[in-house]
Design a protein around this motif. Structure first.
Motif, PDB file in Angstrom:
ATOM      1  N   ALA A 119     -13.730 -28.101  41.289  1.00  0.00           N
ATOM      2  CA  ALA A 119     -12.394 -27.517  41.211  1.00  0.00           C
ATOM      3  C   ALA A 119     -12.430 -26.016  41.500  1.00  0.00           C
ATOM      4  O   ALA A 119     -11.576 -25.487  42.230  1.00  0.00           O
ATOM      5  CB  ALA A 119     -11.789 -27.781  39.829  1.00  0.00           C
ATOM      6  N   HIS A 120     -13.429 -25.329  40.934  1.00  0.00           N
ATOM      7  CA  HIS A 120     -13.529 -23.881  41.152  1.00  0.00           C
ATOM      8  C   HIS A 120     -13.835 -23.581  42.618  1.00  0.00           C
ATOM      9  O   HIS A 120     -13.275 -22.645  43.211  1.00  0.00           O
ATOM     10  CB  HIS A 120     -14.607 -23.285  40.250  1.00  0.00           C
ATOM     11  N   GLY A 121     -14.712 -24.364  43.221  1.00  0.00           N
ATOM     12  CA  GLY A 121     -15.022 -24.172  44.636  1.00  0.00           C
ATOM     13  C   GLY A 121     -13.814 -24.376  45.524  1.00  0.00           C
ATOM     14  O   GLY A 121     -13.604 -23.652  46.506  1.00  0.00           O
ATOM     15  N   PHE A 122     -12.988 -25.373  45.182  1.00  0.00           N
ATOM     16  CA  PHE A 122     -11.765 -25.623  45.943  1.00  0.00           C
ATOM     17  C   PHE A 122     -10.769 -24.478  45.750  1.00  0.00           C
ATOM     18  O   PHE A 122     -10.090 -24.064  46.690  1.00  0.00           O
ATOM     19  CB  PHE A 122     -11.144 -26.948  45.509  1.00  0.00           C
ATOM     20  N   LEU A 123     -10.709 -23.948  44.518  1.00  0.00           N
ATOM     21  CA  LEU A 123      -9.851 -22.791  44.252  1.00  0.00           C
ATOM     22  C   LEU A 123     -10.294 -21.591  45.092  1.00  0.00           C
ATOM     23  O   LEU A 123      -9.458 -20.871  45.652  1.00  0.00           O
ATOM     24  CB  LEU A 123      -9.898 -22.435  42.766  1.00  0.00           C
ATOM     25  N   VAL A 124     -11.599 -21.376  45.190  1.00  0.00           N
ATOM     26  CA  VAL A 124     -12.113 -20.277  46.009  1.00  0.00           C
ATOM     27  C   VAL A 124     -11.676 -20.459  47.463  1.00  0.00           C
ATOM     28  O   VAL A 124     -11.246 -19.505  48.123  1.00  0.00           O
ATOM     29  CB  VAL A 124     -13.655 -20.196  45.913  1.00  0.00           C
ATOM     30  N   LEU A 125     -11.763 -21.687  47.965  1.00  0.00           N
ATOM     31  CA  LEU A 125     -11.392 -21.970  49.355  1.00  0.00           C
ATOM     32  C   LEU A 125      -9.930 -21.640  49.628  1.00  0.00           C
ATOM     33  O   LEU A 125      -9.612 -20.904  50.577  1.00  0.00           O
ATOM     34  CB  LEU A 125     -11.665 -23.447  49.667  1.00  0.00           C
ATOM     35  N   VAL A 126      -9.024 -22.182  48.809  1.00  0.00           N
ATOM     36  CA  VAL A 126      -7.595 -21.951  49.067  1.00  0.00           C
ATOM     37  C   VAL A 126      -7.229 -20.488  48.836  1.00  0.00           C
ATOM     38  O   VAL A 126      -6.332 -19.944  49.503  1.00  0.00           O
ATOM     39  CB  VAL A 126      -6.700 -22.879  48.204  1.00  0.00           C
ATOM     40  N   SER A 127      -7.928 -19.827  47.917  1.00  0.00           N
ATOM     41  CA  SER A 127      -7.651 -18.425  47.662  1.00  0.00           C
ATOM     42  C   SER A 127      -8.074 -17.560  48.852  1.00  0.00           C
ATOM     43  O   SER A 127      -7.371 -16.603  49.220  1.00  0.00           O
ATOM     44  CB  SER A 127      -8.372 -17.963  46.391  1.00  0.00           C
ATOM     45  N   ILE A 128      -9.210 -17.880  49.468  1.00  0.00           N
ATOM     46  CA  ILE A 128      -9.655 -17.139  50.649  1.00  0.00           C
ATOM     47  C   ILE A 128      -8.666 -17.312  51.794  1.00  0.00           C
ATOM     48  O   ILE A 128      -8.305 -16.344  52.488  1.00  0.00           O
ATOM     49  CB  ILE A 128     -11.065 -17.595  51.072  1.00  0.00           C
ATOM     50  N   ILE A 129      -8.203 -18.541  51.999  1.00  0.00           N
ATOM     51  CA  ILE A 129      -7.212 -18.782  53.063  1.00  0.00           C
ATOM     52  C   ILE A 129      -5.941 -17.982  52.783  1.00  0.00           C
ATOM     53  O   ILE A 129      -5.375 -17.339  53.684  1.00  0.00           O
ATOM     54  CB  ILE A 129      -6.892 -20.286  53.168  1.00  0.00           C
ATOM     55  N   ALA A 130      -5.488 -17.999  51.525  1.00  0.00           N
ATOM     56  CA  ALA A 130      -4.303 -17.227  51.146  1.00  0.00           C
ATOM     57  C   ALA A 130      -4.527 -15.737  51.375  1.00  0.00           C
ATOM     58  O   ALA A 130      -3.636 -15.015  51.844  1.00  0.00           O
ATOM     59  CB  ALA A 130      -3.949 -17.491  49.683  1.00  0.00           C
ATOM     60  N   GLY A 131      -5.738 -15.263  51.052  1.00  0.00           N
ATOM     61  CA  GLY A 131      -6.062 -13.850  51.253  1.00  0.00           C
ATOM     62  C   GLY A 131      -5.988 -13.447  52.709  1.00  0.00           C
ATOM     63  O   GLY A 131      -5.473 -12.367  53.046  1.00  0.00           O
ATOM     64  N   ILE A 132      -6.497 -14.296  53.592  1.00  0.00           N
ATOM     65  CA  ILE A 132      -6.445 -14.008  55.033  1.00  0.00           C
ATOM     66  C   ILE A 132      -4.996 -13.931  55.505  1.00  0.00           C
ATOM     67  O   ILE A 132      -4.617 -13.044  56.290  1.00  0.00           O
ATOM     68  CB  ILE A 132      -7.226 -15.085  55.812  1.00  0.00           C
ATOM     69  N   VAL A 284      -5.626 -34.099  50.149  1.00  0.00           N
ATOM     70  CA  VAL A 284      -6.329 -32.817  50.058  1.00  0.00           C
ATOM     71  C   VAL A 284      -5.713 -31.811  51.025  1.00  0.00           C
ATOM     72  O   VAL A 284      -5.531 -30.632  50.685  1.00  0.00           O
ATOM     73  CB  VAL A 284      -7.841 -33.006  50.339  1.00  0.00           C
ATOM     74  N   ILE A 285      -5.388 -32.248  52.238  1.00  0.00           N
ATOM     75  CA  ILE A 285      -4.758 -31.350  53.215  1.00  0.00           C
ATOM     76  C   ILE A 285      -3.416 -30.857  52.699  1.00  0.00           C
ATOM     77  O   ILE A 285      -3.086 -29.668  52.790  1.00  0.00           O
ATOM     78  CB  ILE A 285      -4.583 -32.072  54.571  1.00  0.00           C
ATOM     79  N   ILE A 286      -2.633 -31.770  52.119  1.00  0.00           N
ATOM     80  CA  ILE A 286      -1.336 -31.383  51.535  1.00  0.00           C
ATOM     81  C   ILE A 286      -1.543 -30.366  50.415  1.00  0.00           C
ATOM     82  O   ILE A 286      -0.820 -29.375  50.303  1.00  0.00           O
ATOM     83  CB  ILE A 286      -0.588 -32.626  51.012  1.00  0.00           C
ATOM     84  N   ASP A 287      -2.554 -30.626  49.584  1.00  0.00           N
ATOM     85  CA  ASP A 287      -2.828 -29.719  48.461  1.00  0.00           C
ATOM     86  C   ASP A 287      -3.261 -28.341  48.948  1.00  0.00           C
ATOM     87  O   ASP A 287      -2.939 -27.320  48.320  1.00  0.00           O
ATOM     88  CB  ASP A 287      -3.900 -30.312  47.553  1.00  0.00           C
ATOM     89  N   ILE A 288      -4.006 -28.294  50.041  1.00  0.00           N
ATOM     90  CA  ILE A 288      -4.406 -26.986  50.591  1.00  0.00           C
ATOM     91  C   ILE A 288      -3.170 -26.182  50.956  1.00  0.00           C
ATOM     92  O   ILE A 288      -3.044 -25.005  50.604  1.00  0.00           O
ATOM     93  CB  ILE A 288      -5.326 -27.163  51.821  1.00  0.00           C
ATOM     94  N   PHE A 289      -2.226 -26.810  51.667  1.00  0.00           N
ATOM     95  CA  PHE A 289      -0.978 -26.120  52.022  1.00  0.00           C
ATOM     96  C   PHE A 289      -0.215 -25.699  50.767  1.00  0.00           C
ATOM     97  O   PHE A 289       0.327 -24.590  50.697  1.00  0.00           O
ATOM     98  CB  PHE A 289      -0.099 -27.024  52.895  1.00  0.00           C
ATOM     99  N   TYR A 290      -0.175 -26.590  49.789  1.00  0.00           N
ATOM    100  CA  TYR A 290       0.582 -26.308  48.560  1.00  0.00           C
ATOM    101  C   TYR A 290      -0.004 -25.106  47.816  1.00  0.00           C
ATOM    102  O   TYR A 290       0.709 -24.147  47.498  1.00  0.00           O
ATOM    103  CB  TYR A 290       0.573 -27.538  47.650  1.00  0.00           C
ATOM    104  N   PHE A 291      -1.300 -25.154  47.542  1.00  0.00           N
ATOM    105  CA  PHE A 291      -1.909 -24.092  46.725  1.00  0.00           C
ATOM    106  C   PHE A 291      -2.016 -22.771  47.483  1.00  0.00           C
ATOM    107  O   PHE A 291      -1.849 -21.699  46.893  1.00  0.00           O
ATOM    108  CB  PHE A 291      -3.275 -24.536  46.208  1.00  0.00           C
TER     109      PHE A 291
END
Length: 461
Positions: A119-132, A284-291
Motif C-alpha cells: 500500500a505504501h509503495g502504491f501511495l509513493v507511485l501515485v504521489s510521484i505522478i501527482a507531483g509531476i 488499479v488503473i482507475i484507482d491511479i487516476f482517482y488517487f
C-alpha cells in the motif's frame, strides 16, 4: 520585477522556481537579521512542539505508522520552504489528505489482504505522478486556476473532512482497538463512516470509560491552553499529562497505548521507500487516476488557500505569494516526501497561523520547525509509544473542531441560498461518499447551475 509581478513564460517561471533567495526573503536585512532569526526560531519551536502529536495522529488516521507522520512533516517543510511560493506557509500532514490516503490503505493494505509495504509503495507511485503533474501545472501558469474553486465548496469540504475525522476516530476515544478485531471479522470492513458508527453503537458495552476520560481531557487541555496563549504548546502538554496518568494511576485500567497497536517507534526516520505497482488490473488503473486526481486537487487548492490566508494574517504589504511557484514546490513535496518513509503533504492552515502569530517572518521559521521537530522526536521516540490511543483520538477531534469556523459559514450564507446549499451538499457528501466524489460532484453542480443561470439571464435581456 515589481513587487506584485511574476514571470509569465514557462522559462521565466522555471528560472524563478530555482531561485532560492527571492522575494520570500525580502523582510530580512543586515539591520534586523538578529531579531528576525530569533523570532523565526521561537515560532519554529512552538510549531514543532505542536506538530509532533498532530503528525502522529494524522499518520495513524491514514492507516500509517506514527513515525511516518513525523518524517513527512519535517521533510515536507524543508522541501516546501526551499521551493514553495509563500513567505510564511508551514508544510506538513493535513486533515484533507486523511480520507484520501486512508482509502488507499484500506483498499491495498492489510484490511483487504494486502500488506502495508504494498500500500505504501502504491501511495509513493501515485504521489510521484501527482507531483509531476503539479510541477507541469506550475510551469505553465495553472496556479491561478486554483483560486476559481468557489469558497462555498472549500468551506463545505473542510467541514465534511472535519466530520469524517471526528467520527472515524471514535474507536480510539472509546478505547476500542479496532472494529474489525472487536467484531471478530476477517473480511474487509465496508461502509465507511456509517458502517463504523453502526459497529460502535452495537458494541457500547465494550467501551473503556477511562479511555473516554483521557480523550476528553486531551481535547480540553489542547483547546484550553492554546486559548490562553499561542506560546503554550497545548497539544504536547495535553499528551504529556494524559500519558503520565495512564502510566501511573490508570495503569491497570486496560487503556490501549500506541505500542499496543504499532509496537516500538524507531528513530531511524530516513528510510528509502520505493514506488511499487500492484498487479495491473482495470481497477488499479482507475484507482491511479482517482488517487492522483485527489492528491493534485488537495495540494493545489489547500496550498493556495493556505498561502492566501497567510498573507492576510501576516498583513503582508510587500510581495504576495506566487501560486505557480507554490504549485512547483508542492510537486516536489509530493515526489520527495513519500520516497523517504513519508506521504503527501501540503500547506497546513493551523500550523501556518500558529507560526505567524508566534512571530514568523521568513522561510527560516519552517526550517527551524523541521529541524527541531526531528530532534525532539529522535530523543522522545521511546516515550511516544507510551501515549494512549485515546489521546491521539482526542488530538484529532480537537483538530476537527478547529476546522469548522462559524465565521466562514456565515460568510458563505451571506452570499445567497445557492452558495449555502452547495456548502451543505459538499459537507454531507464528503463524509458519506468519499473526498473526490463529494468535491467533484459539487463542482459539476455548481458550474452547471451557474452556466444555466447566466444563459437564462442573457435570454431575458
Amino acid at each position: 520585477m515589481s513587487k506584485t509581478s511574476f514571470p509569465t513564460t514557462p522559462l521565466g517561471r522555471i528560472k524563478l522556481f530555482f531561485t532560492f533567495f527571492d522575494s520570500r526573503w525580502e523582510d530580512i536585512n543586515k539591520d534586523n537579521w538578529a531579531k528576525v532569526v530569533y523570532k523565526d526560531f521561537s515560532a519554529g519551536l512552538i510549531v514543532a512542539m505542536t506538530a509532533i502529536p498532530m503528525a502522529m495522529g494524522f499518520a495513524m488516521a491514514m492507516g500509517m505508522r506514527p513515525e511516518n507522520g513525523i518524517i513527512a512533516g519535517a521533510l515536507a517543510c524543508m522541501v516546501g520552504r526551499t521551493f514553495g511560493g509563500s513567505k510564511y506557509q508551514v508544510y506538513g500532514p493535513t486533515a484533507a489528505f486523511i480520507p484520501v490516503i486512508a482509502a488507499l490503505f484500506t483498499k491495498y493494505g492489510p484490511a483487504s489482504g494486502g500488506t502495508f509495504e504494498v500500500a505504501h509503495g502504491f501511495l509513493v507511485l501515485v504521489s510521484i505522478i501527482a507531483g509531476i503533474i503539479l510541477i507541469i501545472m506550475g510551469t505553465y501558469g495553472f496556479g491561478r486556476f486554483a483560486k476559481l474553486v468557489p469558497n462555498s465548496i472549500i468551506v463545505g469540504f473542510t467541514i465534511g473532512i472535519a466530520v469524517a475525522i471526528a467520527l472515524t476516530n471514535l474507536e480510539d476515544v472509546l478505547g476500542i482497538e479496532s472494529f474489525r478485531d472487536l467484531l471478530g471479522q476477517d473480511e474487509e470492513i465496508r461502509g465507511g463512516i456509517i458502517h463504523n458508527l453502526q459497529s460502535a453503537f452495537q458494541n457500547l458495552d465494550k467501551i473503556n470509560v477511562w479511555s473516554i476520560f483521557l480523550g476528553l481531557l486531551t481535547f480540553a487541555l489542547a483547546k484550553g491552553l492554546l486559548r490562553i496563549s499561542i506560546f503554550i504548546p497545548g497539544p504536547i502538554i495535553a499528551l504529556g499529562v494524559s500519558t503520565l496518568l495512564s502510566a501511573t494511576v490508570l495503569s491497570d485500567k486496560g487503556i490501549i497505548l500506541v505500542k499496543d497497536i504499532y509496537g516500538s517507534i524507531p528513530n531511524n526516520f530516513f528510510v528509502f521507500t520505493p514506488p511499487s505497482m500492484p498487479d495491473m488490473t482495470a481497477q488499479v488503473i482507475i484507482d491511479i487516476f482517482y488517487f492522483v486526481g485527489a492528491i493534485v486537487f488537495v495540494s493545489g487548492v489547500e496550498s493556495v488557500l493556505c498561502s492566501s490566508m497567510a498573507d492576510r494574517l501576516a498583513n503582508n504589504k510587500r510581495t504576495p505569494f506566487n501560486p505557480d511557484k507554490e504549485f512547483f514546490g508542492q510537486g516536489l513535496v509530493q515526489i520527495i516526501t513519500p520516497l523517504v518513509q513519508g506521504f503527501p503533504c501540503t500547506g497546513a492552515l493551523a500550523r501556518t497561523a500558529t507560526s505567524i502569530k508566534a512571530g514568523a517572518t521568513t522561510p527560516l521559521a519552517g526550517y527551524f520547525k523541521a529541524i527541531l521537530k526531528l530532534t525532539m522526536a529522535y530523543y522522545l521516540a521511546q516515550y511516544l509509544e507510551l501515549i494512549p490511543m485515546a489521546c491521539i483520538g482526542g488530538i484529532l477531534i480537537w483538530v476537527a473542531s478547529n476546522m469548522i469556523k462559524p465565521s466562514e459559514i456565515r460568510e458563505v450564507k451571506h452570499l445567497g441560498k445557492f452558495e449555502f446549499a452547495m456548502l451543505l451538499y459538499t459537507a454531507v457528501m464528503v463524509p458519506v461518499t468519499d473526498f473526490l466524489t463529494g468535491v467533484l460532484s459539487a463542482l459539476i453542480i455548481y458550474f452547471v447551475v451557474k452556466a444555466v443561470f447566466k444563459r437564462k439571464v442573457k435570454s431575458i435581456l
